[in-house]
Design a protein around this motif. Structure first.
Motif, short mmCIF file in Angstrom:
data_model
loop_
_atom_site.label_atom_id
_atom_site.label_comp_id
_atom_site.label_asym_id
_atom_site.label_seq_id
_atom_site.Cartn_x
_atom_site.Cartn_y
_atom_site.Cartn_z
N SER A 33 92.84 58.72 12.19
CA SER A 33 91.66 57.87 12.13
C SER A 33 91.68 56.78 13.19
N SER A 40 89.19 60.62 8.97
CA SER A 40 89.35 59.50 8.05
C SER A 40 90.22 59.92 6.89
N GLY A 43 89.07 56.48 3.19
CA GLY A 43 88.03 55.59 3.69
C GLY A 43 88.33 54.96 5.02
N ASP A 46 86.13 55.84 8.40
CA ASP A 46 84.77 56.26 8.09
C ASP A 46 83.77 55.49 8.95
N THR A 47 82.94 56.18 9.69
CA THR A 47 81.89 55.53 10.48
C THR A 47 80.59 55.44 9.70
N THR A 48 80.48 56.22 8.66
CA THR A 48 79.33 56.16 7.77
C THR A 48 79.83 55.98 6.35
N ILE A 49 79.30 54.99 5.68
CA ILE A 49 79.72 54.69 4.31
C ILE A 49 78.51 54.84 3.39
N CYS A 86 73.43 53.89 2.18
CA CYS A 86 74.25 54.37 3.29
C CYS A 86 74.10 53.45 4.49
N ASP A 88 75.45 53.28 8.74
CA ASP A 88 76.16 53.87 9.86
C ASP A 88 76.90 52.83 10.69
N GLY A 95 84.23 48.26 5.03
CA GLY A 95 85.25 49.28 5.21
C GLY A 95 86.40 49.10 4.23
N ASN A 98 85.21 50.12 0.82
CA ASN A 98 85.15 51.58 0.73
C ASN A 98 86.55 52.15 0.47
N THR A 99 87.55 51.61 1.14
CA THR A 99 88.93 52.05 0.90
C THR A 99 89.37 51.70 -0.51
#
Length: 215
Positions: A33, A40, A43, A46-49, A86, A88, A95, A98-99
């Protein structure tokens, strides 16, 4: 003289391989990553969440902003059974959140495998019906019981905090994750069963030691 094979060795080897596989996949994923686009793990990278608010149900008559929900600037919102947000261009905080929705379960699983490995290897050296093995078994039970609950709560709080950062309006916040988490019933029941068995084993070991002392 032929060596007598310990019946716990195959299980110990299998758990060791699983732990090593988890570690290898994680390390490779993290490094991938960092240096490769589109890779990824947990998480990271990730470029999109995207996150779905499963606590809010969108009815057939709801408009584009159910219950006052609106997407934050730069965030798209889709409506199906639940609102889905979402982005981008996630921020560093998003981030991390998200993790936080994925890492606790991973840590719980790896921790359980390590404790089981410690239990098996300890039983190989100390014997199966010993006080040390009973204590190690109790550690596994408490990890399954308390660890699964803490992981579920942590992921729920992270998910609600992420939804809050991607939306405007509504009643979703990090604190709402403390009351809307999904209880891991199987892990809880398994943990209670392991704790019960550890207690039975501990009592049995104590009784055997008392009998050995009276002989």
């Amino acid at each position: 003289m032929a060596r007598v094979r310990n019946p716990l060795e195959p299980m110990s080897s299998a758990v060791t391989m699983i732990v090593a596989l988890f570690a290898a996949v994680t390390v490779l994923g993290v490094f991938g990553s960092m240096f490769m686009d589109g890779v990824s793990v947990l998480g990271i990278g990730d470029t999109t969440i995207c996150v779905t608010d499963t606590t809010t149900t969108v009815g057939a008559d709801d408009e584009s902003s159910p219950m006052g929900f609106r997407a934050a600037p730069g965030v798209s919102m889709g409506l199906d059974a639940n609102p889905r947000f979402c982005t981008d261009d996630p921020s560093a905080v998003q981030g991390l959140l998200n993790t936080a929705t994925q890492l606790p379960s991973f840590v719980f699983t790896v921790g359980a495998l390590l404790l089981v490995l410690r239990l098996i290897r300890g039983a190989e050296g100390d014997g199966l019906y010993t006080a040390r093995t009973a204590r190690r078994l109790r550690s596994v039970g408490w990890w399954l019981l308390a660890g699964s609950v803490l992981a579920a709560i942590t992921e729920s709080v992270g998910e609600k905090a992420l939804i809050h950062s991607l939306s405007r309006g509504g009643d979703v916040s990090a604190l709402s994750g403390l009351v809307s988490w999904d209880a891991p019933y199987m892990a809880i029941l398994t943990g209670l069963g392991v704790l019960s068995f550890a207690r039975i084993m501990r009592v049995g070991v104590a009784m055997r030691e008392d009998l050995d002392g009276t002989v």
